[in-house]
Enzyme design. Sequence first.
Site, PDB file in Angstrom:
ATOM      1  N   SER A   9      -4.234  -3.311  -5.791  1.00  0.00           N
ATOM      2  CA  SER A   9      -2.812  -3.631  -5.835  1.00  0.00           C
ATOM      3  C   SER A   9      -1.976  -2.804  -4.854  1.00  0.00           C
ATOM      4  O   SER A   9      -0.838  -3.138  -4.574  1.00  0.00           O
ATOM      5  CB  SER A   9      -2.278  -3.401  -7.257  1.00  0.00           C
ATOM      6  OG  SER A   9      -2.351  -2.019  -7.606  1.00  0.00           O
ATOM      7  N   SER A  67      -7.713  -0.304  -7.172  1.00  0.00           N
ATOM      8  CA  SER A  67      -6.477  -0.571  -6.425  1.00  0.00           C
ATOM      9  C   SER A  67      -6.121   0.440  -5.345  1.00  0.00           C
ATOM     10  O   SER A  67      -5.156   0.244  -4.615  1.00  0.00           O
ATOM     11  CB  SER A  67      -5.296  -0.694  -7.393  1.00  0.00           C
ATOM     12  OG  SER A  67      -5.370  -1.913  -8.074  1.00  0.00           O
ATOM     13  N   LYS A  73       4.423   4.006  -3.521  1.00  0.00           N
ATOM     14  CA  LYS A  73       4.141   2.721  -4.179  1.00  0.00           C
ATOM     15  C   LYS A  73       5.230   2.437  -5.211  1.00  0.00           C
ATOM     16  O   LYS A  73       5.681   3.342  -5.918  1.00  0.00           O
ATOM     17  CB  LYS A  73       2.757   2.790  -4.854  1.00  0.00           C
ATOM     18  CG  LYS A  73       2.296   1.467  -5.455  1.00  0.00           C
ATOM     19  CD  LYS A  73       0.889   1.585  -6.032  1.00  0.00           C
ATOM     20  CE  LYS A  73       0.417   0.276  -6.640  1.00  0.00           C
ATOM     21  NZ  LYS A  73      -0.970   0.339  -7.149  1.00  0.00           N
TER      22      LYS A  73
END
Length: 493
Positions: free
Chosen positions: A159, A183, A79
Amino acid sequence: MTELTSLTIAEARDKLKGKEITATELTAAYLKAIDAHNAAFNAYVAVTHDQATAMAKASDLKLSQGTAGALEGIPLGVKDLFGTRDVHTQAASNILDGFKPKYESTVTQNLWDDGAVMLGKLNMDEFAMGSSNETSYYGPVINPWKAKGSNMDLVPGGSSGGSAAAVAAHLCAGATATDTGGSIRQPAAFTGTVGIKPTYGRCSRWGVVAFASSLDQAGPIARDVRDAAILLKSMASVDDKDTTSVDLPVPDYEAAIGQSVKGMKIGIPREYRVDGMPEEIEKLWQQGIAILKDAGAEIVDISLPHTKYALPAYYIVAPAEASSNLARYDGVRYGLRVEGRDIADMYEKTRAEGFGKEVQRRIMIGTYVLSAGYYDAYYLKAQKVRTLIKRDFENVFAEGVDTILTPATPSAAFGIADQDMANDPVKMYLNDIFTVTVNMAGLPGISVPAGLNPKGLPLGLQLIGKPFEEETLFRTAAVMEQAAGRFTPEKWW
């Protein structure tokens, strides 16, 4: 031979050790898949071809010498929130334009130390603020799933949308992700993958771009429960550089898989039956209850009375911490710089151009609730509510409940640029209704795929555990996974 990119981490690990495949072959297969299909998903914002190939070669050498690490040769996506030395790290924000840190986050360093291979950096909501991966400076990520008979692009959740989409589309074997209010678990539920948010303090936050420091926690997104357990074992550690990381031994999570849940007490919180909850979510929840009951677990009704205050309290605490954390992005030392008449004008122009609308919104909310005259009325009150939420869980666990079963999301994945969501931020925030309590209380939570809705889209159930008892979650989630089966999207790309 099975297509290399369809192997789970556990399967690939065994084939690598058995010399049936090489790390170089495996990595090349993933890089080829990314080059061919990433444009369809927008999951990667940077692909590290040369680095991945070099790491895979080093893994092959270790495998041949018998000095392989726990993740030797396994290709992973990272990420864009995790600092990776000399590699694009922008939290999917324009304000960090061109930023390549001179350090490596503790979590990613742990993975590389165990032999994992970095494929690249994954798209996400800007600064991890969002529930749909639509706030990214690099544009939205596309979910690999489509509803039956529809061509509409769906969100992968946020997210960590890039992480979830890349895992579901087989563009990486597993991925790092972070969870501040859901998330990891919400995108996992939207993409038919497994995501675990560990207990606060289980993984170091050092080197991870901060959103809300008292809530952020790193964790993995993987194709199945076993892979998530394998990844978390490598990601978790105590760290002198992060005083909130906890000095507790990291268990062998994988060993918990296959253990029985007979005699375990599973709590079903009545407060999670929210008004207007779709019938498909209620039905899924009942199926999950039936699976655990059939496996010999005892189902008990429980009450978490302060649940209804969790979402409003979260949306005071998280933006407050964000406004403080994001004050450091000013255009002076790194990232974007927009020149102005004087230094104050330069700050204003840089931040106005560098931050997207959702980030600006949350900074404004956070600054407001921390301002003189409002601090006591909002922020202090929200922290008191947080204590009450934590106490609710403590009381339930004190009564002998081992884990709590709830839905992971209030719906299946929705469309990109869904007007209802776009015009009403509160509606978007409601996506976190089942997940934020876990962050507010610092507990571990896992989302496991539990079924498909009538349109053929994946739905997840969430298990919430006691602090640092992730093993119980893996054990219970594996039982549910075995009964519900695994889900992969029909290939359209």
